[in-house]
Enzyme design. Structure first.
Site, PDB file in Angstrom:
ATOM      1  N   CYS A 103       0.780  -1.090  -0.023  1.00 49.28           N
ATOM      2  CA  CYS A 103      -0.067  -0.098   0.073  1.00 49.28           C
ATOM      3  C   CYS A 103       0.906   1.316   0.045  1.00 49.28           C
ATOM      4  CB  CYS A 103      -1.084  -0.046   1.116  1.00 49.28           C
ATOM      5  SG  CYS A 103      -2.153   1.375   1.343  1.00 49.28           S
ATOM      6  N   ASN A 214      -1.199  -9.727  -9.134  1.00 51.50           N
ATOM      7  CA  ASN A 214      -2.176  -8.659  -9.037  1.00 51.50           C
ATOM      8  C   ASN A 214      -1.847  -7.570  -9.878  1.00 51.50           C
ATOM      9  OD1 ASN A 214      -2.838  -6.330  -6.530  1.00 51.50           O
ATOM     10  ND2 ASN A 214      -4.494  -7.212  -7.805  1.00 51.50           N
ATOM     11  N   GLY A 215      -2.921  -6.727 -10.463  1.00 57.20           N
ATOM     12  CA  GLY A 215      -2.654  -5.555 -11.131  1.00 57.20           C
ATOM     13  C   GLY A 215      -3.491  -5.578 -12.378  1.00 57.20           C
ATOM     14  N   GLY A 237      -8.957  -7.235  -8.498  1.00 56.48           N
ATOM     15  CA  GLY A 237      -9.270  -6.012  -7.663  1.00 56.48           C
ATOM     16  C   GLY A 237     -10.496  -5.002  -8.126  1.00 56.48           C
ATOM     17  N   ARG A 238     -10.186  -4.054  -9.093  1.00 58.23           N
ATOM     18  CA  ARG A 238     -11.603  -3.460  -9.262  1.00 58.23           C
ATOM     19  C   ARG A 238     -12.395  -4.047 -10.272  1.00 58.23           C
ATOM     20  NH1 ARG A 238      -7.838   1.839 -11.210  1.00 58.23           N
ATOM     21  NH2 ARG A 238      -6.269   0.061 -11.230  1.00 58.23           N
TER      22      ARG A 238
END
Length: 339
Positions: A103, A214-215, A237-238
């Protein structure tokens, strides 16, 4: 500091996970997502170790048993505090404890944790070892490929080698650098370029150790491509939050389960019951429905669904009838979402 462990891989085969997302993946979001997929691993928002130790544990850590498998993500950099928070989380019944090393927000930087820990792999390893010493569930790390001017080849290898030697059961890698100077947390989710091949190389080098990616994953086809490239898991994620209908296809398309298609009537009924319990406990309907607005993305009536949940569900006294009214506006004569 640590000699590399030689134990065989024991981390569960989590091919798909829903990423920990601040202000998004709360207990209502996770309950909703679990109605769509039985197999994906769900993550909490990041919870700071100090808050777990000293704060309202039921508010911070409480979850519904239907959410399993569910992982608790912790933030912190003090091995003793993280060990205590991990023990508390494991006692609450979480299936995994994850350490946030990715983060980039100002708040976590001021607390010397999150992505800035990429600069101190030895400290991260001590944190992992301390947590492993007090829990029997997997302890994992979610990180970036590097921060600021770090060489991503050296930085990611240094971190991964040390935390795995310390006992980490898995690495989930956001395939972007985090720029702690000059970019906001929101910009850090988009502006640094994605470097998926770097994560593939890490997996090739580590062999049987679990490496998830991830990403920027925008479809289940992309998720399948990452798995075909050799990584063990893909974290959404989104995509999962903004277009959650994709999650309804995960069990069949990714895990190969023979499960029949998700029945939307059953999903809405389950969420209505959940929302009613929450309201009776003093909560508001919007606490639940705010996570559901993107469910019918692409279907006729989806705009009206969003409008009702974004307006009527926020009114004082709103109850589960609003959810049924919104659902009545959706026409289910087309596939729920494009893969």
């Amino acid at each position: 500091m640590f000699s590399r462990l030689t134990t065989t891989l024991t981390y569960p085969p989590h091919k798909i996970a829903v990423a920990p997302m601040m202000d998004w993946t709360d207990r209502h979001c996770r309950f909703f997502h679990r109605q769509l997929t039985r197999s994906a691993l769900l993550y909490t928002e990041m919870v700071v170790a100090d808050a777990v130790i000293h704060g309202d544990r039921e508010r911070l850590l409480g979850f519904d048993q239907v959410e399993h498998p569910v992982a608790l993500q912790l933030g912190g950099s003090d091995p003793e505090k993280l060990a205590e928070a991990a023990r508390i989380g494991a006692d609450y019944g979480y299936d995994e404890i994850n350490l946030n090393v990715g983060c980039p927000s100002d708040r976590v930087q001021s607390g010397t944790f999150g992505a800035c820990l990429m600069r101190t792999p030895e400290l991260v390893a001590r944190c992992v070892a301390a947590m492993k010493a007090v829990v029997d569930v997997p302890v994992t790390v979610k990180c970036r490929i590097g921060v600021d001017e770090q060489d991503v080849e050296q930085a990611l290898d240094a971190l991964s080698d040390q935390v795995i030697a310390a006992g980490a059961d898995a690495l989930w890698v956001h395939a972007r650098k985090a720029w702690l100077e000059g970019l906001s947390p929101k910009e850090n989710r988009d502006i640094p370029p994605l470097d998926y091949p770097r994560v593939y190389r890490l997996k090739q080098r580590l062999g049987t150790d679990f490496v998830g990616i991830n990403g920027g994953v925008k479809s289940l086809d992309e998720a399948k491509a990452h798995l075909d490239a050799g990584v063990d898991g893909v974290m959404l994620g989104r995509l999962a939050y903004q277009e959650p209908g994709h999650l309804a296809q995960v069990d069949q398309r990714i895990y190969g389960e023979k499960r029949s298609s998700v029945q939307w009537n059953d999903v809405i009924e389950a969420m209505a019951v959940h929302a009613t319990r929450h309201i009776e406990a003093g909560g508001r309907l919007a606490h639940v429905t705010r996570h559901m607005t993107g469910l019918f993305h692409g279907l006729p009536g989806a705009r009206r669904w969003r409008q009702i949940l974004s307006t009527d569900a926020t009114k004082p006294g709103a109850d589960a009838r609003v959810l049924f009214e919104a659902f009545s506006q959706v026409r289910l004569d087309e596939p729920s979402v494009a893969a």
